[in-house]
Design an enzyme around this catalytic site. Sequence first.
Site, PDB file in Angstrom:
ATOM      1  N   GLY A 109       0.793  -1.234   0.000  1.00  9.90           N
ATOM      2  CA  GLY A 109       0.000   0.000   0.000  1.00  9.90           C
ATOM      3  C   GLY A 109       0.818   1.274   0.000  1.00  9.90           C
ATOM      4  N   SER A 110       2.076   1.200  -0.488  1.00 10.18           N
ATOM      5  CA  SER A 110       2.856   2.444  -0.511  1.00 10.18           C
ATOM      6  C   SER A 110       2.242   3.442  -1.496  1.00 10.18           C
ATOM      7  CB  SER A 110       4.330   2.173  -0.820  1.00 10.18           C
ATOM      8  OG  SER A 110       4.513   1.731  -2.132  1.00 10.18           O
ATOM      9  N   ASN A 111       1.676   2.950  -2.594  1.00 11.00           N
ATOM     10  CA  ASN A 111       0.976   3.869  -3.502  1.00 11.00           C
ATOM     11  C   ASN A 111      -0.281   4.434  -2.863  1.00 11.00           C
ATOM     12  OD1 ASN A 111       2.061   4.197  -6.414  1.00 11.00           O
ATOM     13  ND2 ASN A 111       2.426   2.040  -5.911  1.00 11.00           N
ATOM     14  N   LEU A 129      -5.088  -7.185  -7.022  1.00  4.89           N
ATOM     15  CA  LEU A 129      -4.796  -8.236  -7.994  1.00  4.89           C
ATOM     16  C   LEU A 129      -6.004  -9.003  -8.512  1.00  4.89           C
ATOM     17  CD1 LEU A 129      -1.594  -9.563  -6.196  1.00  4.89           C
ATOM     18  CD2 LEU A 129      -1.800  -7.743  -7.892  1.00  4.89           C
ATOM     19  N   LEU A 158      -9.593  -9.470 -10.626  1.00  3.02           N
ATOM     20  CA  LEU A 158     -10.369  -8.919 -11.730  1.00  3.02           C
ATOM     21  C   LEU A 158     -11.624  -8.242 -11.169  1.00  3.02           C
ATOM     22  CD1 LEU A 158      -9.763  -9.177 -14.758  1.00  3.02           C
ATOM     23  CD2 LEU A 158     -11.256 -11.183 -14.796  1.00  3.02           C
ATOM     24  N   ASN A 171      -6.301   1.766 -12.822  1.00  3.30           N
ATOM     25  CA  ASN A 171      -5.314   0.829 -12.296  1.00  3.30           C
ATOM     26  C   ASN A 171      -3.920   1.309 -12.676  1.00  3.30           C
ATOM     27  OD1 ASN A 171      -4.282  -1.675 -11.180  1.00  3.30           O
ATOM     28  ND2 ASN A 171      -3.992  -2.393 -13.292  1.00  3.30           N
ATOM     29  N   HIS A 213      -0.125  -0.298 -13.529  1.00  2.00           N
ATOM     30  CA  HIS A 213       0.610  -1.533 -13.780  1.00  2.00           C
ATOM     31  C   HIS A 213       2.093  -1.181 -13.929  1.00  2.00           C
ATOM     32  CE1 HIS A 213       1.080  -5.714 -14.885  1.00  2.00           C
ATOM     33  NE2 HIS A 213       1.967  -5.291 -15.766  1.00  2.00           N
ATOM     34  N   ASP A 223      -5.497  -5.854 -17.246  1.00  2.01           N
ATOM     35  CA  ASP A 223      -4.505  -4.925 -17.820  1.00  2.01           C
ATOM     36  C   ASP A 223      -4.785  -4.513 -19.257  1.00  2.01           C
ATOM     37  OD1 ASP A 223      -3.069  -5.159 -15.411  1.00  2.01           O
ATOM     38  OD2 ASP A 223      -2.001  -6.919 -16.141  1.00  2.01           O
TER      39      ASP A 223
HETATM   40  C1  GAR Z   1       2.913  -1.377  -7.587  1.00  2.00           C
HETATM   41  O1  GAR Z   1       4.190  -1.381  -8.154  1.00  2.00           O
HETATM   42  C2  GAR Z   1       1.861  -1.558  -8.662  1.00  2.00           C
HETATM   43  O2  GAR Z   1       2.222  -0.994  -9.886  1.00  2.00           O
HETATM   44  C3  GAR Z   1       1.796  -3.051  -8.760  1.00  2.00           C
HETATM   45  O3  GAR Z   1       1.881  -3.516  -7.433  1.00  2.00           O
HETATM   46  C4  GAR Z   1       2.719  -2.619  -6.703  1.00  2.00           C
HETATM   47  C5  GAR Z   1       2.021  -2.294  -5.390  1.00  2.00           C
HETATM   48  O4  GAR Z   1       2.906  -1.630  -4.541  1.00  2.00           O
HETATM   49  N1  GAR Z   1       0.583  -3.493  -9.394  1.00  2.00           N
HETATM   50  C6  GAR Z   1       0.522  -4.574 -10.154  1.00  2.00           C
HETATM   51  O5  GAR Z   1       1.485  -5.297 -10.336  1.00  2.00           O
HETATM   52  C7  GAR Z   1      -0.842  -4.847 -10.771  1.00  2.00           C
HETATM   53  N2  GAR Z   1      -0.777  -5.923 -11.720  1.00  2.00           N
HETATM   54  P1  GAR Z   1       2.334  -0.920  -3.252  1.00  2.00           P
HETATM   55  O6  GAR Z   1       1.409  -1.901  -2.542  1.00  2.00           O
HETATM   56  O7  GAR Z   1       3.527  -0.578  -2.415  1.00  2.00           O
HETATM   57  O8  GAR Z   1       1.589   0.306  -3.709  1.00  2.00           O
END
Ligand code: GAR
Length: 190
Positions: free
Chosen positions: A12-14, A85, A87, A102, A104, A145
């Site tokens: 969840g850093s994003n 992750l 659908l 989303n 990716h 995606d």
């Molecule tokens: C992120 O890099 C995002 O782009 C990726 O998961 C990571 C989550 O990081 N998403 C995918 O791979 C989707 N197919 P986070 O939990 O630290 O935000």
Amino acid sequence: MKKIAIFASGSGSNAENIATYFASNDTARVALILSNRADAPVLQRAARLGIESAVFDRDTFYKGEKIVELLSAHGIDYVVLAGFLWLVPDNLLKAYPDKIVNIHPSLLPKHGGKGMYGDRVHRAVIESGDKESGITIHRVNEFYDSGSIIAQYRVPVTSDDTPETVAAKVHALEYKYFPIEIEKEIGKLQ
Ligand code: GAR
């Protein structure tokens, strides 16, 4: 001010970066963080940020209207998938047409699809000998995606790179650009 819900399965850093960005921005606020994993670190981040959170299981997500009802009870206008992750089911897509985004961690259509997430993507980039990677921000549809692309940003990949160093470069792009692109999309809502 619009309200955002974020779905996240892991760290969840994003999610945290987006919540922090909008905390000092009058376009929107992150009002709800949802996860399919009760032990996902994103839930601790939500608690620390004072943002309401919810955990759901597969049945709740795919059967019935509970998730749409929860989003609507919170007055959610826009939905963000940030490291989520599963659908997205039809009823949720219909409730938020073109309002689910989303991110990716590759330049789609390269290295996307079911099972392609996080470090697996960066490993695939290195194994393919790609000279660049990056991020794709796209609208969500009924397939993995493949919704319409809103923006892509690139970073070079060199022979010294490892999945970890590519991940770090890609995360930096995510933190810089994902909130801005979300803000632009929300700006187009009525
Ligand atoms: C992120 O890099 C995002 O782009 C990726 O998961 C990571 C989550 O990081 N998403 C995918 O791979 C989707 N197919 P986070 O939990 O630290 O935000």
